[in-house]
Each structure stands twice: as C-alpha cells, then as structure tokens.
Design a protein around this motif. Structure first.
Motif, PDB file in Angstrom:
ATOM      1  N   LEU A 134      35.359  27.046 -15.648  1.00  8.86           N
ATOM      2  CA  LEU A 134      34.547  27.864 -14.744  1.00  8.86           C
ATOM      3  C   LEU A 134      35.187  29.246 -14.619  1.00  8.86           C
ATOM      4  CD1 LEU A 134      34.135  25.104 -12.016  1.00  8.86           C
ATOM      5  CD2 LEU A 134      32.377  25.863 -13.608  1.00  8.86           C
ATOM      6  N   PRO A 135      34.446  30.267 -14.177  1.00 16.96           N
ATOM      7  CA  PRO A 135      35.061  31.579 -13.991  1.00 16.96           C
ATOM      8  C   PRO A 135      36.131  31.539 -12.904  1.00 16.96           C
ATOM      9  CG  PRO A 135      32.666  31.708 -13.774  1.00 16.96           C
ATOM     10  CD  PRO A 135      33.027  30.256 -13.826  1.00 16.96           C
ATOM     11  N   ARG A 136      37.145  32.412 -13.048  1.00 15.67           N
ATOM     12  CA  ARG A 136      38.185  32.447 -12.016  1.00 15.67           C
ATOM     13  C   ARG A 136      37.769  33.334 -10.842  1.00 15.67           C
ATOM     14  NH1 ARG A 136      44.291  34.166 -13.375  1.00 15.67           N
ATOM     15  NH2 ARG A 136      44.228  35.866 -11.879  1.00 15.67           N
ATOM     16  N   VAL A 145      37.169  47.323 -12.682  1.00 14.95           N
ATOM     17  CA  VAL A 145      38.548  47.666 -13.069  1.00 14.95           C
ATOM     18  C   VAL A 145      39.554  46.823 -12.265  1.00 14.95           C
ATOM     19  CG1 VAL A 145      40.252  49.524 -13.128  1.00 14.95           C
ATOM     20  CG2 VAL A 145      37.891  50.030 -13.685  1.00 14.95           C
ATOM     21  N   ASP A 146      39.275  46.626 -10.964  1.00 16.89           N
ATOM     22  CA  ASP A 146      40.194  45.822 -10.129  1.00 16.89           C
ATOM     23  C   ASP A 146      40.214  44.357 -10.575  1.00 16.89           C
ATOM     24  OD1 ASP A 146      40.538  48.101  -8.625  1.00 16.89           O
ATOM     25  OD2 ASP A 146      38.945  47.559  -7.205  1.00 16.89           O
ATOM     26  N   VAL A 147      39.053  43.879 -10.993  1.00 18.22           N
ATOM     27  CA  VAL A 147      38.969  42.479 -11.441  1.00 18.22           C
ATOM     28  C   VAL A 147      39.798  42.298 -12.712  1.00 18.22           C
ATOM     29  CG1 VAL A 147      37.389  40.710 -12.338  1.00 18.22           C
ATOM     30  CG2 VAL A 147      36.732  42.061 -10.334  1.00 18.22           C
ATOM     31  N   VAL A 148      39.707  43.280 -13.615  1.00 18.29           N
ATOM     32  CA  VAL A 148      40.500  43.232 -14.854  1.00 18.29           C
ATOM     33  C   VAL A 148      41.992  43.201 -14.512  1.00 18.29           C
ATOM     34  CG1 VAL A 148      41.184  44.691 -16.814  1.00 18.29           C
ATOM     35  CG2 VAL A 148      38.758  44.281 -16.333  1.00 18.29           C
ATOM     36  N   ASP A 149      42.368  44.010 -13.541  1.00 15.37           N
ATOM     37  CA  ASP A 149      43.763  44.070 -13.107  1.00 15.37           C
ATOM     38  C   ASP A 149      44.191  42.716 -12.513  1.00 15.37           C
ATOM     39  OD1 ASP A 149      46.107  45.590 -12.669  1.00 15.37           O
ATOM     40  OD2 ASP A 149      45.622  45.618 -10.520  1.00 15.37           O
ATOM     41  N   ASP A 150      43.310  42.152 -11.689  1.00 20.02           N
ATOM     42  CA  ASP A 150      43.614  40.873 -11.047  1.00 20.02           C
ATOM     43  C   ASP A 150      43.799  39.748 -12.078  1.00 20.02           C
ATOM     44  OD1 ASP A 150      43.629  39.327  -8.413  1.00 20.02           O
ATOM     45  OD2 ASP A 150      42.176  38.202  -9.609  1.00 20.02           O
ATOM     46  N   LEU A 189      34.225  39.239 -19.542  1.00 19.85           N
ATOM     47  CA  LEU A 189      33.691  39.352 -18.182  1.00 19.85           C
ATOM     48  C   LEU A 189      32.181  39.468 -18.285  1.00 19.85           C
ATOM     49  CD1 LEU A 189      36.698  40.268 -17.782  1.00 19.85           C
ATOM     50  CD2 LEU A 189      35.845  41.810 -16.029  1.00 19.85           C
ATOM     51  N   SER A 190      31.484  38.935 -17.305  1.00 22.69           N
ATOM     52  CA  SER A 190      30.024  38.983 -17.293  1.00 22.69           C
ATOM     53  C   SER A 190      29.591  39.923 -16.168  1.00 22.69           C
ATOM     54  CB  SER A 190      29.525  37.551 -17.055  1.00 22.69           C
ATOM     55  OG  SER A 190      28.162  37.507 -16.770  1.00 22.69           O
ATOM     56  N   VAL A 191      28.878  40.979 -16.551  1.00 22.68           N
ATOM     57  CA  VAL A 191      28.399  41.941 -15.549  1.00 22.68           C
ATOM     58  C   VAL A 191      26.872  42.025 -15.690  1.00 22.68           C
ATOM     59  CG1 VAL A 191      28.567  44.305 -14.676  1.00 22.68           C
ATOM     60  CG2 VAL A 191      30.578  43.225 -15.721  1.00 22.68           C
ATOM     61  N   PRO A 192      26.138  41.181 -14.961  1.00 18.30           N
ATOM     62  CA  PRO A 192      24.675  41.183 -15.107  1.00 18.30           C
ATOM     63  C   PRO A 192      24.054  42.430 -14.494  1.00 18.30           C
ATOM     64  CG  PRO A 192      25.351  39.676 -13.360  1.00 18.30           C
ATOM     65  CD  PRO A 192      26.613  40.173 -14.000  1.00 18.30           C
ATOM     66  N   THR A 193      23.044  42.960 -15.189  1.00 18.16           N
ATOM     67  CA  THR A 193      22.282  44.091 -14.625  1.00 18.16           C
ATOM     68  C   THR A 193      20.890  43.631 -14.215  1.00 18.16           C
ATOM     69  OG1 THR A 193      21.465  44.718 -16.810  1.00 18.16           O
ATOM     70  CG2 THR A 193      23.496  45.794 -16.048  1.00 18.16           C
ATOM     71  N   ALA A 194      20.597  42.361 -14.450  1.00 20.21           N
ATOM     72  CA  ALA A 194      19.298  41.808 -14.057  1.00 20.21           C
ATOM     73  C   ALA A 194      19.516  40.363 -13.631  1.00 20.21           C
ATOM     74  CB  ALA A 194      18.335  41.856 -15.244  1.00 20.21           C
ATOM     75  N   PRO A 254      32.565  33.047 -18.643  1.00 20.87           N
ATOM     76  CA  PRO A 254      33.338  34.275 -18.410  1.00 20.87           C
ATOM     77  C   PRO A 254      34.577  34.023 -17.558  1.00 20.87           C
ATOM     78  CG  PRO A 254      31.315  34.250 -17.107  1.00 20.87           C
ATOM     79  CD  PRO A 254      31.238  33.070 -18.024  1.00 20.87           C
ATOM     80  N   LEU A 255      35.600  34.859 -17.759  1.00 24.05           N
ATOM     81  CA  LEU A 255      36.776  34.792 -16.877  1.00 24.05           C
ATOM     82  C   LEU A 255      36.370  35.217 -15.472  1.00 24.05           C
ATOM     83  CD1 LEU A 255      39.377  36.605 -19.156  1.00 24.05           C
ATOM     84  CD2 LEU A 255      39.244  34.150 -18.694  1.00 24.05           C
ATOM     85  N   ALA A 256      35.427  36.159 -15.416  1.00 18.60           N
ATOM     86  CA  ALA A 256      34.975  36.655 -14.112  1.00 18.60           C
ATOM     87  C   ALA A 256      33.542  37.147 -14.225  1.00 18.60           C
ATOM     88  CB  ALA A 256      35.873  37.807 -13.651  1.00 18.60           C
TER      89      ALA A 256
END
Ligand SMILES: NC(=O)C1=CN([C@@H]2O[C@H](COP(=O)(O)OP(=O)(O)OC[C@H]3O[C@@H](n4cnc5c(N)ncnc54)[C@H](OP(=O)(O)O)[C@@H]3O)[C@@H](O)[C@H]2O)C=CC1
Ligand SMILES: O=C(CO)COP(=O)(O)O
Ligand SMILES: [Zn+2]
Length: 353
Positions: free
Chosen positions: A10-12, A25-30, A116-121, A148-150
């Motif tokens: 599952l995603p973290r 960017v913060d999520v990538v850092d985390d 990472l998954s960044v949905p736009t819809a 996805p990791l996040a």
C-alpha cells in the motif's frame, strides 16, 4: 499444515486536500527519495499540474525530466522507460488521469523504481491500485505492478477539472457492485481466488458514495474530497485482493471492448457505469438492483444510455456479444451472449431504444 501467505503493498503517504500540490516536494523529502524525478504526464495535466509542480522542484534545486504521453499503450511504457534511462532519473511521478498514472506505474515497476501518484482528475480508481490497465490488440491486460509510494491529491485541482471526469470516477466506484457479483460468481463456479475483506471494502466504498450522492455537485470542492477518498478505498481493495477483481467485472469487459470499437467516444468510468446497469440485470433480473444503479448514476449526472455515452446502439450490442473474449476472466457473461439476449438486456434496461 497452513501454507498460505500474502504480500499487501500500500502507499506509505496519502496526502489529500486543498492546495497539497505544493507539498509534492515535501513528500519526496519525507520518503528520502534522492536524485532527479521523471514526471509522466499527458497534455492537459501537464499544463494544469505538471509544469507548476516542476517549478516547485526547480525552486528546491531539483531538475525534473518530463515526458508527455498521449495514450495508454505498451509503446508509451517503453518510451517512458527509455527516457528514464537516458535522463538518469531515480523515481517517477505520474501526474494526470488514469492513463498517465497507469503508464508511470508500469514503467516504474519495470525500472524497479518507486513512483508517486498525483491525480489531476477524480475519474478512475487506479490512483492507488497495484495494477495497470493497458489495451493490446484484441485484449486488455490488467498488469501487476506496485502501488505508488505516495499519493498527492489536490482537491482544488480535482474540483476544477471538467465535471464529467468526477462523475466518471463516481461511476467507476458504483460499478464495484457488479464487479463483486461477478467475483463471487467466479468463486462459486470456477473456484477463483477470492477475498471477503477486499469484496466487502469494495462494496462498502460504493455504498458510502451512493449514500453521499447529495454532496457530489459541480463546483463543490467537497465533492472532489468525497469521490477521491472512495477512489482510493477502491484501489486499496484491489491491492488487498492482488487483482482488479473487486473493481472490475463484466461491466469493465464491456467498457474495454467499447474502447476498441469506439475509441475516445466516452470516458472509462461512464462506460463501466452503463455496463453495470446491464450486468446487474443479467445477475438479478428485472427486480434486482439494476434500477438502483441506474438511478444512482443519473443522480450524479453520469450517463445511463448509449445515446448519453455518444455511442450508437449497434456498437453496444457488438460490445456486449464480444467482450467476454477480451480476457480470461469469468463473469456473468460466461462464454458470451447471443445477439437476441444482448438486445433484450440493453432494451429492458433502457440503455438502447
Ligand atoms: N490501474 C487501474 O487500477 C485502473 C486503471 N484505469 C484506467 O484509467 C484510464 C481511465 O482514466 P481517465 O482518467 O478517464 O483517462 P485519461 O487519463 O485519458 O483522462 C481522461 C481525460 O481527462 C483529461 N484530464 C485529466 N485531468 C484533467 C484536468 N485536471 N483538467 C482537464 N482535463 C483533464 C485528459 O486530458 P489529456 O487528453 O490531455 O490527457 C483526458 O482527455 C483507462 O485507461 C482505464 O483503463 C481505470 C481504473 C482503474
Ligand atoms: O478499471 C479498473 C478498475 O476500476 C481495472 O481495470 P481492469 O479491468 O483492466 O483490471
Ligand atoms: Zn475502472
């Protein structure tokens, strides 16, 4: 001796809410991800989200590579892999609708990199799932991958997307009712692997969405919140099952065949919604839940007829009679419907005139 074992991935981090786009960017850092990312996007999501997120990365001293894909195909996966290798990236970010996220998911799996998954819809339940769905000639593959990791789901972006994308996401969730009916049938008749937890989560997700249908209105950011949470919950059901079974039955076969017969005519979610009306009728007959499914779709402005999908009646009949061939997945369609039976169910449910 008990020898069963399973891996549920599952995603973290799941970050949902207004303006969270700026937190990628913060999520990538985390997650302690190092190096350059490759953004995998498609034309409109690039303008809406990928370019602004790239600017956030540049401000943080990270130069992302970007690849824009037009279609969800295995060629697109290959192209993304090539760009990732040429650019020396170390993780991927899928930014867009189902097609961009699926391609990023499959490419990152092949590259053995996180994504990472960044949905736009809020248009599909692949946002957190561990599968990629890709057409290939006469078939449609549900390819195993990693989730996805996040996930970073900005409800501001999702609420500004065209309303029909959100209603498509709702319909993708409502179709869980019939997907689970098909899964149970396949378990009884073919002894396919079945998870009571995944099935219950999938059905409960559809129920919560239908119960909250009055919160799902255009221009209301809360709608994006409600629908996105449901899409994630449905994706988690797929990850628990290790298969798309909890969210994909005969109604999805029907939609996948429409993608071949009438490419680009209607959205994935809208097609599966109309398919679900008919397969509910096939499962339970005239007194079953097909009317409730149709009314739930209508209440959130999703199509309930071929005409509303922009697809002609004969194409619906052709899809119904041939879609069992799309993949080896046992459903209520069994070894196929004949034309008379297909016309009967499509007419009785009002999908065709
Ligand atoms: N892996 C899984 O578990 C699942 C996978 N899927 C797959 O996902 C796909 C369906 O997802 P869907 O999102 O409908 O398909 P797309 O990714 O094709 O997106 C649909 C349309 O929405 C546009 N779009 C996306 N975001 C925005 C925005 N913010 N503003 C304006 N337009 C936008 C896209 O633009 P543009 O054309 O410019 O890209 C495209 O035209 C199918 O391939 C399906 O098989 C579905 C469910 C589960
Ligand atoms: O769309 C899906 C679930 O909503 C999954 O797609 P598949 O039918 O390709 O497995
Ligand atoms: Zn779907």
């Amino acid at each position: 001796m008990f020898e069963k074992s399973t891996w549920i991935r599952l995603p973290r981090n799941v970050v949902v809410g207004h303006g969270v786009r700026s937190e990628v960017v913060d999520v990538v850092d985390d997650l302690h991800l190092q190096g350059r990312p490759l953004f995998v996007t498609s034309p409109t999501p690039r303008e809406v989200a990928a370019d602004p997120i790239a600017a956030d990365f540049e401000a943080a001293g990270i130069e992302p590579a970007i690849v824009t894909i037009e279609k969800a195909t295995f060629d697109a996966v290959e192209r993304v892999i090539e760009v990732a290798e040429a650019e020396g990236v170390s993780y991927l970010v899928g930014i867009g609708g189902g097609k961009a996220i699926d391609i990023a998911k499959l490419a990152s799996h092949h590259l053995e990199m996180g994504f990472l998954s960044v949905p736009t819809a809020a248009s599909h339940d692949g946002i957190v799932s561990n599968r990629g769905s890709v057409p290939d000639g006469d078939s449609r593959h549900s390819v195993a991958a990693e989730p996805p990791l996040a996930v970073v789901a900005d409800t501001g972006i999702l609420a500004e997307a065209p309303w029909e994308l959100t209603t498509a996401g709702c319909a993708d969730i409502i179709s869980n009712y019939t997907a689970v009916m098909d899964w149970r049938l396949a378990q009884r008749l073919q002894d396919v692997e079945y998870s009571e937890y995944a099935a219950a989560l999938s059905e409960m997700t559809a129920e919560i969405l239908v119960d909250n249908a009055d919160l799902i209105r255009p221009g209301l950011e809360e709608s994006a919140w409600v629908v996105t949470k449901a899409l994630m919950s449905s994706g988690v059901a797929m990850s628990i099952a290790g298969s798309s079974r909890p969210a994909s039955g005969a109604e999805h076969l029907f939609s996948h065949q429409l993608d071949r017969l009438a490419p680009g005519a209607a959205l994935h979610g809208h097609q599966v919604g109309v398919g679900s009306i008919m397969t509910a009728y096939l499962h339970q007959g005239a007194d079953g839940i097909w009317r409730a499914i149709r009314d739930a779709l209508a209440s959130i402005d999703a199509p309930t007829t071929a005409a509303e999908l922009g697809i002609d009646d004969e194409t619906v009949i052709e899809a119904l009679t041939t879609c069992h061939e799309i993949r080896d997945r046992y459903t209520i369609l069994g070894s196929g419907m004949n034309e008379r039976a297909a016309r009967d169910v499509a007419t009785k449910t009002g999908v065709i005139d």
